[in-house]
Design a protein around this motif. Structure first.
Motif, PDB file in Angstrom:
ATOM      1  N   GLU A  46       7.910  -8.551  -7.433  1.00 34.77           N
ATOM      2  CA  GLU A  46       6.990  -8.675  -6.291  1.00 34.77           C
ATOM      3  C   GLU A  46       7.722  -8.488  -4.966  1.00 34.77           C
ATOM      4  O   GLU A  46       7.168  -7.930  -4.019  1.00 34.77           O
ATOM      5  N   HIS A  51       6.145  -3.989  -0.257  1.00 35.05           N
ATOM      6  CA  HIS A  51       5.455  -3.053   0.647  1.00 35.05           C
ATOM      7  C   HIS A  51       4.189  -2.480   0.005  1.00 35.05           C
ATOM      8  O   HIS A  51       3.389  -1.836   0.680  1.00 35.05           O
ATOM      9  N   ARG A  53       2.060  -4.459  -1.835  1.00 36.54           N
ATOM     10  CA  ARG A  53       1.261  -5.635  -2.209  1.00 36.54           C
ATOM     11  C   ARG A  53      -0.257  -5.437  -2.059  1.00 36.54           C
ATOM     12  O   ARG A  53      -1.037  -5.979  -2.829  1.00 36.54           O
ATOM     13  N   ASP A  54      -0.658  -4.641  -1.077  1.00 37.08           N
ATOM     14  CA  ASP A  54      -2.100  -4.438  -0.827  1.00 37.08           C
ATOM     15  C   ASP A  54      -2.711  -3.303  -1.642  1.00 37.08           C
ATOM     16  O   ASP A  54      -3.915  -3.051  -1.552  1.00 37.08           O
ATOM     17  N   LYS A  55      -1.900  -2.601  -2.420  1.00 37.35           N
ATOM     18  CA  LYS A  55      -2.430  -1.481  -3.225  1.00 37.35           C
ATOM     19  C   LYS A  55      -3.209  -2.022  -4.430  1.00 37.35           C
ATOM     20  O   LYS A  55      -2.849  -3.065  -4.991  1.00 37.35           O
ATOM     21  N   PRO A  56      -4.238  -1.278  -4.851  1.00 36.07           N
ATOM     22  CA  PRO A  56      -5.034  -1.733  -6.000  1.00 36.07           C
ATOM     23  C   PRO A  56      -4.219  -1.799  -7.300  1.00 36.07           C
ATOM     24  O   PRO A  56      -4.580  -2.548  -8.207  1.00 36.07           O
ATOM     25  N   PHE A  58      -1.096  -2.886  -7.578  1.00 41.17           N
ATOM     26  CA  PHE A  58       0.072  -3.762  -7.447  1.00 41.17           C
ATOM     27  C   PHE A  58       0.287  -4.646  -8.683  1.00 41.17           C
ATOM     28  O   PHE A  58       1.412  -4.767  -9.193  1.00 41.17           O
TER      29      PHE A  58
END
Ligand code: GTP
Ligand code: MG
Length: 134
Positions: A46, A51, A53-56, A58
């Motif tokens: 993690e 960088h 973290r907000d991607k679907p 992740f």
């Protein structure tokens, strides 16, 4: 000389590609300065991919990197970061040209075989994160 952090991801290790991949770096003229087979904790994964973290994807990405041992390396030599990235090829193996590691050994972006640092600063951070050494 310059150091890059390079990691053969769990799919590459499972498929028995360590030797072939290490060979690519050696043939190029880069040196294997350190290597370790290791299991990556969720916390380290993690942090490493913070960088994204907000991607679907992740959660999937963290599951993938922690799905089995990785072969983590310090690759050293002139322009090690840029040279390693060019040997590795574009993120999506479907778009990576033959002759690159991802182009030769991967089919799609979910399992793209290998990671390489994208800048010398990130190489320093990643080496500290994975090996706790520099
Ligand atoms: P790394 O060397 O692993 O950092 O790859 P990169 O620098 O070429 O790509 P980036 O840092 O943008 O993405 C990091 C990793 O996230 C990729 O190597 C893939 O493993 C994963 N990734 C990127 N895009 C996708 C996607 O669309 N779907 C999934 N499942 N994973 C992705
Ligand atoms: Mg990256």
């Amino acid at each position: 000389s310059e150091k890059a952090f390079v990691m053969i991801k769990p799919d590459g290790v499972r498929r028995g590609l360590i030797g072939k991949i290490v060979n690519r770096f050696e043939e190029k003229g880069l040196t294997l300065a350190w290597a370790e087979m290791m299991n990556v904790s969720r916390e380290t994964a993690e942090t490493h991919y913070g960088h994204l973290r907000d991607k679907p994807f992740f959660g999937e990405l963290v599951d993938y990197i922690t799905s089995g041992p990785v072969f983590a390396m310090i690759v050293e030599g002139r322009g090690a970061v840029k040279n390693a990235r060019s040997l590795i090829g574009p993120t999506d193996p479907a778009a990576a040209p033959p002759g690159t590691i991802r182009g030769d050994y991967g089919l799609d972006v979910e399992e793209n075989v290998i990671h390489g640092s994208d800048s010398p600063d990130n190489a320093t951070r990643e080496i500290a994160l994975f090996f706790n050494r520099m």
